[in-house]
Design a protein around this motif. Sequence first.
Motif, PDB file in Angstrom:
ATOM      1  N   LEU A  54      61.415 -20.215 -25.373  1.00  0.00           N
ATOM      2  CA  LEU A  54      62.047 -20.445 -26.543  1.00  0.00           C
ATOM      3  C   LEU A  54      61.949 -19.515 -27.821  1.00  0.00           C
ATOM      4  CD1 LEU A  54      61.156 -24.279 -26.801  1.00  0.00           C
ATOM      5  CD2 LEU A  54      63.210 -23.249 -26.204  1.00  0.00           C
ATOM      6  N   TYR A  55      60.655 -18.796 -28.138  1.00  0.00           N
ATOM      7  CA  TYR A  55      60.629 -17.757 -28.788  1.00  0.00           C
ATOM      8  C   TYR A  55      61.525 -16.656 -28.547  1.00  0.00           C
ATOM      9  CZ  TYR A  55      58.673 -14.180 -31.998  1.00  0.00           C
ATOM     10  OH  TYR A  55      58.470 -13.228 -32.626  1.00  0.00           O
ATOM     11  N   TYR A  56      61.245 -16.314 -27.266  1.00  0.00           N
ATOM     12  CA  TYR A  56      62.197 -15.135 -26.799  1.00  0.00           C
ATOM     13  C   TYR A  56      63.686 -15.329 -26.935  1.00  0.00           C
ATOM     14  CZ  TYR A  56      64.231 -11.829 -23.455  1.00  0.00           C
ATOM     15  OH  TYR A  56      65.119 -11.172 -22.832  1.00  0.00           O
ATOM     16  N   TYR A  57      64.202 -16.534 -26.580  1.00  0.00           N
ATOM     17  CA  TYR A  57      65.632 -16.960 -26.789  1.00  0.00           C
ATOM     18  C   TYR A  57      65.796 -16.736 -28.354  1.00  0.00           C
ATOM     19  CZ  TYR A  57      69.915 -19.605 -26.741  1.00  0.00           C
ATOM     20  OH  TYR A  57      71.248 -19.966 -26.919  1.00  0.00           O
ATOM     21  N   ARG A  58      65.007 -17.293 -29.561  1.00  0.00           N
ATOM     22  CA  ARG A  58      65.466 -17.258 -30.521  1.00  0.00           C
ATOM     23  C   ARG A  58      65.187 -15.849 -31.013  1.00  0.00           C
ATOM     24  NH1 ARG A  58      61.262 -20.990 -31.352  1.00  0.00           N
ATOM     25  NH2 ARG A  58      60.132 -19.535 -32.630  1.00  0.00           N
ATOM     26  N   ARG A  59      64.489 -14.911 -30.563  1.00  0.00           N
ATOM     27  CA  ARG A  59      64.460 -13.639 -30.996  1.00  0.00           C
ATOM     28  C   ARG A  59      66.004 -12.835 -30.211  1.00  0.00           C
ATOM     29  NH1 ARG A  59      61.439 -10.370 -34.099  1.00  0.00           N
ATOM     30  NH2 ARG A  59      61.277  -8.708 -32.757  1.00  0.00           N
ATOM     31  N   LYS A  60      66.304 -13.472 -29.164  1.00  0.00           N
ATOM     32  CA  LYS A  60      67.511 -12.728 -28.716  1.00  0.00           C
ATOM     33  C   LYS A  60      68.689 -12.927 -29.259  1.00  0.00           C
ATOM     34  CE  LYS A  60      69.770 -12.183 -24.326  1.00  0.00           C
ATOM     35  NZ  LYS A  60      69.768 -12.472 -22.817  1.00  0.00           N
ATOM     36  N   THR A  61      68.814 -14.316 -30.254  1.00  0.00           N
ATOM     37  CA  THR A  61      69.765 -14.548 -30.699  1.00  0.00           C
ATOM     38  C   THR A  61      69.859 -14.484 -32.198  1.00  0.00           C
ATOM     39  OG1 THR A  61      68.912 -16.953 -30.794  1.00  0.00           O
ATOM     40  CG2 THR A  61      70.477 -16.319 -28.934  1.00  0.00           C
ATOM     41  N   GLU A  62      68.775 -14.319 -32.797  1.00  0.00           N
ATOM     42  CA  GLU A  62      68.420 -14.450 -34.109  1.00  0.00           C
ATOM     43  C   GLU A  62      67.886 -13.013 -34.810  1.00  0.00           C
ATOM     44  OE1 GLU A  62      66.404 -17.603 -36.007  1.00  0.00           O
ATOM     45  OE2 GLU A  62      67.280 -19.120 -34.326  1.00  0.00           O
ATOM     46  N   ALA A  63      67.409 -12.322 -33.590  1.00  0.00           N
ATOM     47  CA  ALA A  63      66.832 -10.898 -34.216  1.00  0.00           C
ATOM     48  C   ALA A  63      65.733 -11.051 -34.976  1.00  0.00           C
ATOM     49  CB  ALA A  63      67.873  -9.972 -34.753  1.00  0.00           C
ATOM     50  N   SER A  64      65.480 -10.253 -36.202  1.00  0.00           N
ATOM     51  CA  SER A  64      64.516 -10.197 -37.068  1.00  0.00           C
ATOM     52  C   SER A  64      64.171 -11.755 -37.678  1.00  0.00           C
ATOM     53  CB  SER A  64      64.242  -9.108 -37.788  1.00  0.00           C
ATOM     54  OG  SER A  64      65.432  -8.922 -38.516  1.00  0.00           O
ATOM     55  N   ASN A  65      65.348 -12.230 -37.716  1.00  0.00           N
ATOM     56  CA  ASN A  65      65.413 -13.605 -38.426  1.00  0.00           C
ATOM     57  C   ASN A  65      64.480 -14.666 -37.797  1.00  0.00           C
ATOM     58  OD1 ASN A  65      66.785 -12.481 -40.682  1.00  0.00           O
ATOM     59  ND2 ASN A  65      68.722 -12.949 -39.656  1.00  0.00           N
ATOM     60  N   ALA A  66      64.173 -14.609 -36.520  1.00  0.00           N
ATOM     61  CA  ALA A  66      63.526 -15.446 -35.913  1.00  0.00           C
ATOM     62  C   ALA A  66      62.163 -15.764 -36.249  1.00  0.00           C
ATOM     63  CB  ALA A  66      63.661 -15.250 -34.266  1.00  0.00           C
ATOM     64  N   LYS A  67      61.799 -16.959 -36.644  1.00  0.00           N
ATOM     65  CA  LYS A  67      60.222 -17.403 -36.909  1.00  0.00           C
ATOM     66  C   LYS A  67      59.642 -17.464 -35.705  1.00  0.00           C
ATOM     67  CE  LYS A  67      61.660 -19.972 -41.258  1.00  0.00           C
ATOM     68  NZ  LYS A  67      61.596 -21.456 -41.681  1.00  0.00           N
ATOM     69  N   PHE A  68      58.106 -17.238 -35.867  1.00  0.00           N
ATOM     70  CA  PHE A  68      57.191 -17.132 -34.763  1.00  0.00           C
ATOM     71  C   PHE A  68      56.994 -18.731 -34.706  1.00  0.00           C
ATOM     72  CE2 PHE A  68      52.978 -16.712 -33.101  1.00  0.00           C
ATOM     73  CZ  PHE A  68      53.172 -16.189 -32.090  1.00  0.00           C
ATOM     74  N   TYR A  69      56.863 -19.460 -35.582  1.00  0.00           N
ATOM     75  CA  TYR A  69      56.692 -20.945 -35.541  1.00  0.00           C
ATOM     76  C   TYR A  69      57.399 -21.804 -36.308  1.00  0.00           C
ATOM     77  CZ  TYR A  69      53.436 -20.122 -39.200  1.00  0.00           C
ATOM     78  OH  TYR A  69      52.829 -19.773 -40.443  1.00  0.00           O
ATOM     79  N   LEU A  70      57.838 -22.983 -36.073  1.00  0.00           N
ATOM     80  CA  LEU A  70      58.826 -23.816 -37.113  1.00  0.00           C
ATOM     81  C   LEU A  70      57.850 -24.925 -37.800  1.00  0.00           C
ATOM     82  CD1 LEU A  70      61.614 -24.149 -34.582  1.00  0.00           C
ATOM     83  CD2 LEU A  70      61.575 -22.295 -36.356  1.00  0.00           C
ATOM     84  N   VAL A  71      56.528 -25.351 -37.380  1.00  0.00           N
ATOM     85  CA  VAL A  71      55.897 -26.267 -37.934  1.00  0.00           C
ATOM     86  C   VAL A  71      55.474 -26.022 -39.500  1.00  0.00           C
ATOM     87  CG1 VAL A  71      53.748 -25.595 -37.204  1.00  0.00           C
ATOM     88  CG2 VAL A  71      54.128 -28.004 -37.587  1.00  0.00           C
ATOM     89  N   THR A  72      55.670 -26.890 -40.157  1.00  0.00           N
ATOM     90  CA  THR A  72      55.389 -26.899 -41.444  1.00  0.00           C
ATOM     91  C   THR A  72      53.966 -27.328 -41.699  1.00  0.00           C
ATOM     92  OG1 THR A  72      55.917 -29.027 -42.166  1.00  0.00           O
ATOM     93  CG2 THR A  72      57.734 -27.016 -42.426  1.00  0.00           C
ATOM     94  N   PRO A  73      53.210 -26.913 -42.910  1.00  0.00           N
ATOM     95  CA  PRO A  73      51.636 -27.086 -43.087  1.00  0.00           C
ATOM     96  C   PRO A  73      51.716 -28.947 -43.270  1.00  0.00           C
ATOM     97  CG  PRO A  73      52.259 -25.614 -44.424  1.00  0.00           C
ATOM     98  CD  PRO A  73      53.478 -25.750 -43.929  1.00  0.00           C
ATOM     99  N   ARG A  74      52.770 -29.538 -43.796  1.00  0.00           N
ATOM    100  CA  ARG A  74      52.742 -30.977 -43.928  1.00  0.00           C
ATOM    101  C   ARG A  74      52.771 -31.486 -42.468  1.00  0.00           C
ATOM    102  NH1 ARG A  74      57.458 -33.913 -44.920  1.00  0.00           N
ATOM    103  NH2 ARG A  74      57.081 -36.203 -45.698  1.00  0.00           N
TER     104      ARG A  74
END
Length: 352
Positions: A65-85
């Motif tokens: 899923l991260y590879y897919y995000r990198r492919k579609t969002e380039a450098s804007n892709a976040k490494f993880y999405l979970v927030t501290p909360r």
Amino acid sequence: MEHPGLSTTMRRILLLMSCLLLAVGVCGGPLMMRLYYVEGGSRIWLSSWLQTGGWPLTLIPLAFLYYYRRKTEASNAKFYLVTPRIFIASFVIGIATGLDDFLYSWGGSKLPVSTSSLLLAAQLAFTAVGAYFIVKLKLSPFSINAVVLLTVGAVLLGIRANGDRPEGVTSKQYIIGFMMTLLAAALYGVILPCIELIYMKAKQAITATLVLEIQMIMSFAATAFCTVGMIVNKDFQAMSREAKQFNLGEAKYYTIIVCTAAIWECFFVGIIGVIYCSSSLMSGVMIAVLLPVTEVLAVIFFKENFSGEKGLALFLSLWGFVSYFYGEFRQTKKQKNTSPEAEMTTTHTESV
């Protein structure tokens, strides 16, 4: 990019895949755990650890899923999405899951699979009550009927406690195992709505990546909890000795351990997928509806006695499932008549 707004078709596909994974875990997990105990295993904390110890497997789909995000969002892709909360909430629920694993493993070491599985069917009742209070899920008369039937089934099993006590298990151990399994069902019936509550209060889009990250955090926390128990109980030192004394041989001992961890991971990924695509109550129903399969497999592989009380409890459980699904069918039909755009019986909040 992962779209938080899933089409009806895509959601149904994901729901089907999640249900298949859940089926593997629900049917295979208890059988593998019982096989470990029957063939000479006795480390309860190890058995608890195996229920979530396969959490690193979640990194595989996350990497894709991260590879897919990198492919579609380039450098804007976040490494993880979970927030501290969300991380804190998931970690706390993970600790509770670790405790639940211990309760279930203790009960599973003293009860036949057919009995422990029937007791766990009562989890649907606890989930329904938990969902009503925690996520304000409305209960239909059919859902309430299902809850009552499943509760009566569990009570029925308790009336003839000791009737199917495994060899070498005392009456006291059997009764404690009975209560431990029932407590495990009750605790997990609260955990499932809490997972749904995380989704509802996330204040961000609930994507497949976030769902898997939440599951990985919970499994990691549960594994850490059980690891502490293993260290205190000196299970790590005892494993090599137990492997050599295992009835099926040392090689099969480690094979069973690895397979058990993988199968239980299917259970947890599947259950969180069902909650994501539907609701916590639906996940409870799916666990309960697979009960007959687990029952049959336990009788076939372990030659367990299937008494009249178990048969009646199974009948009440199936009656409860039919009642629930009929209620869901009627509610879906009613929603379609009032709103052509209604997609599912239970609407999952995907963004706040």
